[in-house]
Design a protein around this motif. Sequence first.
Motif, short mmCIF file in Angstrom:
data_model
loop_
_atom_site.label_atom_id
_atom_site.label_comp_id
_atom_site.label_asym_id
_atom_site.label_seq_id
_atom_site.Cartn_x
_atom_site.Cartn_y
_atom_site.Cartn_z
N TYR A 57 37.35 42.41 57.34
CA TYR A 57 35.82 42.43 57.57
C TYR A 57 34.93 43.00 56.64
O TYR A 57 33.67 43.03 56.84
CB TYR A 57 35.88 43.13 58.93
N ARG A 58 35.31 43.34 55.63
CA ARG A 58 34.35 43.83 54.44
C ARG A 58 34.31 42.66 53.43
O ARG A 58 35.47 42.61 52.61
CB ARG A 58 34.69 45.14 53.86
N ASP A 59 33.20 41.93 53.52
CA ASP A 59 33.07 40.75 52.48
C ASP A 59 33.49 41.25 50.95
O ASP A 59 34.08 40.20 50.14
CB ASP A 59 32.10 40.07 52.63
N VAL A 60 33.18 42.45 50.56
CA VAL A 60 33.16 42.85 49.17
C VAL A 60 34.59 42.86 48.96
O VAL A 60 35.22 42.60 47.57
CB VAL A 60 32.43 44.12 48.79
N LEU A 61 35.57 43.33 49.76
CA LEU A 61 37.10 43.16 49.52
C LEU A 61 37.64 41.95 49.29
O LEU A 61 38.36 41.76 48.65
CB LEU A 61 37.88 44.23 50.72
N VAL A 62 37.27 41.02 50.32
CA VAL A 62 37.86 39.67 50.47
C VAL A 62 37.48 38.84 49.29
O VAL A 62 38.33 38.29 48.62
CB VAL A 62 37.40 39.01 51.79
N GLU A 63 36.28 39.24 48.78
CA GLU A 63 35.54 38.35 47.71
C GLU A 63 36.34 39.15 46.40
O GLU A 63 36.74 38.12 45.47
CB GLU A 63 34.25 38.63 47.46
N ALA A 64 36.53 40.19 46.31
CA ALA A 64 37.12 40.74 45.11
C ALA A 64 38.84 40.46 45.03
O ALA A 64 39.31 39.99 43.91
CB ALA A 64 37.41 42.39 45.48
N ARG A 65 39.56 40.31 46.24
CA ARG A 65 41.06 39.88 45.98
C ARG A 65 40.91 38.02 45.54
O ARG A 65 41.69 37.74 45.09
CB ARG A 65 41.16 39.79 47.57
N HIS A 66 39.78 37.48 46.09
CA HIS A 66 39.83 36.07 45.53
C HIS A 66 39.54 36.05 44.35
O HIS A 66 40.17 35.16 43.57
CB HIS A 66 38.60 35.31 46.61
#
Length: 149
Positions: A67-76
């Motif tokens: 739910y933290r966009d920064v984490l999801v984007e970093a993984r992508h």
Amino acid sequence: MARRKNAPIVLPPLPGSPVLIDPRCENPLDYMALDLLGTFWFVPIADEGTQNYQRAEYTIDILRLNYRDVLVEARHNAFDSYKARLYEYQNRKTNGADRNELNRLIKSLKKMHHPTVWAEMKRQYTSHDELKRLFQNIPEALSWCFHVE
């Protein structure tokens, strides 16, 4: 009264089953998987209703891993970067690069952030067409282990 820095803990925690997954002594990927084909969210891998499922779900929720966009984007972004470096390695190897140059590329891969993404790429490559082709062309990459430092 707060405990002084480096002071011993007087009362140990209450005994019982841990709720959060502790990455210092447990591998989180034994409890959850990263969705590499879409959301880049972590999902529990145990059967719903089991203790392992509940621990994974609780850890994901309490740490807000999805739910933290920064984490999801970093993984992508890490996924895309790992793929790009694998393509570079494959290209250099195909074009006759010497062992020193290939080792330099491997070393640069090992320094990348998000080693969990790398571990999931290796674990899931057979169900991901692009990764399957990459790892078939450079199977030695499946033996490369990158650890969190």
